[in-house]
Design an enzyme around this catalytic site. Structure first.
Site, PDB file in Angstrom:
ATOM      1  N   ASP A  30       0.803  -1.224   0.000  1.00  0.00           N
ATOM      2  CA  ASP A  30       0.000   0.000   0.000  1.00  0.00           C
ATOM      3  C   ASP A  30       0.836   1.275   0.000  1.00  0.00           C
ATOM      4  O   ASP A  30       0.437   2.273  -0.601  1.00  0.00           O
ATOM      5  CB  ASP A  30      -0.946   0.013   1.201  1.00  0.00           C
ATOM      6  CG  ASP A  30      -1.997  -1.081   1.131  1.00  0.00           C
ATOM      7  OD1 ASP A  30      -2.304  -1.560   0.024  1.00  0.00           O
ATOM      8  OD2 ASP A  30      -2.506  -1.475   2.198  1.00  0.00           O
ATOM      9  N   HIS A  79      -4.895  -2.400   2.438  1.00  0.00           N
ATOM     10  CA  HIS A  79      -5.152  -3.795   2.815  1.00  0.00           C
ATOM     11  C   HIS A  79      -5.330  -3.897   4.331  1.00  0.00           C
ATOM     12  O   HIS A  79      -4.613  -3.234   5.084  1.00  0.00           O
ATOM     13  CB  HIS A  79      -3.955  -4.678   2.453  1.00  0.00           C
ATOM     14  CG  HIS A  79      -3.809  -4.982   1.003  1.00  0.00           C
ATOM     15  ND1 HIS A  79      -3.343  -4.060   0.084  1.00  0.00           N
ATOM     16  CD2 HIS A  79      -4.038  -6.126   0.312  1.00  0.00           C
ATOM     17  CE1 HIS A  79      -3.292  -4.623  -1.113  1.00  0.00           C
ATOM     18  NE2 HIS A  79      -3.705  -5.877  -1.009  1.00  0.00           N
TER      19      HIS A  79
END
Length: 153
Positions: A30, A79
């Site tokens: 991410d 996530h």
């Protein structure tokens, strides 16, 4: 069953190391930190993402998957992993399973929702735990029609 203090301490250290690997997968991906992301995998690891992306072998395969396929497809992502369960296979091999939820925007700006299960084989080599195999089983990969994901203004 671990009975000595040393065995119990090893179990706790192992669990924390596996939790860190699971978190570093999410953070590395991410935050687009390839160093963090690549550090969780053994050089001969297998990452079975499956359709529509494929399976990838070794550090070269992991870098290819992330830099050439996944990051170009995602403008941003977040996530979340949960329900991590670990089962010892041997002293230096742990079977793991956890669920993942990912939300983000495709490169075209389409909000996406993904839910999956990660089934892992963690291996300790020379005292270090890393992922040797991760199989991704997707429950859904869906556009969030009519929803715009954006930072607060």
């Amino acid at each position: 069953m671990a009975t000595t203090l040393e065995q119990r301490l090893d179990r706790l250290e192992t669990r924390l190391a596996l939790q860190d690997l699971t978190s570093d997968y999410c953070l590395g991906f991410d935050k687009r930190d390839m160093g963090r992301f690549l550090a969780i995998w053994w050089p001969d690891a297998v990452w079975e993402i499956g359709p529509p992306f494929g399976d990838f072998i070794g550090h070269e395969g992991v870098v290819h998957a992330v830099e050439d396929i996944l990051w170009p497809a995602w403008k941003d992502s977040t996530h979340y992993t949960t329900n991590l369960r670990v089962t010892p296979v041997s002293l230096d091999v742990i079977a793991g399973i956890c669920d993942v939820y990912c939300i983000g925007n495709s490169i075209e700006g389409q909000a996406q929702s993904v839910a999956a299960t990660y089934t892992d084989r963690f291996e300790r080599r020379d005292g270090v735990w890393k992922i040797a195999r991760r199989k991704v089983t997707m429950q859904h990969f869906s556009p969030l029609t009519g929803i715009t994901l954006s930072a607060p203004q």
